[in-house]
Design a protein around this motif. Structure first.
Motif, short mmCIF file in Angstrom:
data_model
loop_
_atom_site.label_atom_id
_atom_site.label_comp_id
_atom_site.label_asym_id
_atom_site.label_seq_id
_atom_site.Cartn_x
_atom_site.Cartn_y
_atom_site.Cartn_z
N THR A 26 3.69 -1.75 -1.98
CA THR A 26 2.28 -2.12 -2.03
C THR A 26 1.62 -1.53 -3.27
N THR A 27 0.82 -2.35 -3.93
CA THR A 27 0.13 -1.96 -5.15
C THR A 27 -1.36 -2.29 -5.01
N ASP A 34 -1.89 -5.89 -3.17
CA ASP A 34 -0.78 -6.83 -2.99
C ASP A 34 0.39 -6.08 -2.37
N THR A 35 1.12 -6.74 -1.52
CA THR A 35 2.32 -6.17 -0.94
C THR A 35 3.44 -7.18 -1.02
N SER A 62 3.36 -8.13 -7.87
CA SER A 62 3.32 -6.68 -7.69
C SER A 62 3.82 -5.94 -8.93
#
Length: 180
Positions: A26-27, A34-35, A62
């Motif tokens: 995840t970011t 976003d994941t 990501s």
């Protein structure tokens, strides 16, 4: 939600067992989270420091966020999880859809990095990129190139040739289990 601090190395076996089935990378950039699913990654001790090494293709949304921020979380299920989570996280792009919203995932405020934890995958490693390296295509055995790196002829990935992974060595700066 509460967080119980853990030693990430004590959970290395649980993470390794969950990884081939899927864990989330995840970011976060600004307000955008976003994941994506990853099936390749390792937790261990490198340079005397707990690290998680995550492998991400440059075609993934990501990737762009991790490149810009230098941070990510690793979110590991602790038991059964709705298979839809991995289906969407592994097949839809954050460029086109808000996967967090679509899946109804519960974001949990992080301790150190900007990227959040995900309650549905409660084992959480917060990571700051300490080192990164693209895999050397010339050094990858042909049998692995053919199986894992076919050249896309159309679509978004066609712009990336074999779309070779980058290895992000993420220093684990916080680790915990999200509890209700």
């Amino acid at each position: 939600m509460n967080k119980r601090t853990i030693d990430p190395l004590e959970y290395a076996s649980a993470i390794a067992q969950a990884n081939p089935k899927g864990i989330l990378f995840t970011t976060k950039r600004g307000d955008e989270v976003d994941t994506m699913i990853i099936g390749w990654g390792f937790v261990g001790n490198i340079w005397g420091t707990p690290m998680f090494v995550a492998y991400v293709r440059p075609s993934r949304h990501s990737f762009a966020l991790a490149e810009e921020t230098g941070e990510f979380t690793v979110n590991v299920p602790d038991g059964a999880i709705d298979p839809q989570v991995f289906k969407v996280a592994g097949s839809e792009s954050g460029r086109d859809v808000n996967k967090i919203e679509k899946l109804g995932l519960t974001l949990v405020e992080p301790e150190v990095v900007a990227a959040p934890a995900i309650a549905e995958c409660p084992i959480t490693l917060e990571c700051k990129v300490a080192y990164k390296q693209f895999l050397d295509e010339a050094a990858i055995p042909e049998r692995f190139l053919e199986r894992f790196y076919p050249v896309a002829e159309s679509g978004y990935e066609a712009d990336f040739g074999r779309n070779i992974h980058i290895a992000y060595y993420g220093e684990i700066v916080a680790s915990y289990i999200v509890e209700e």
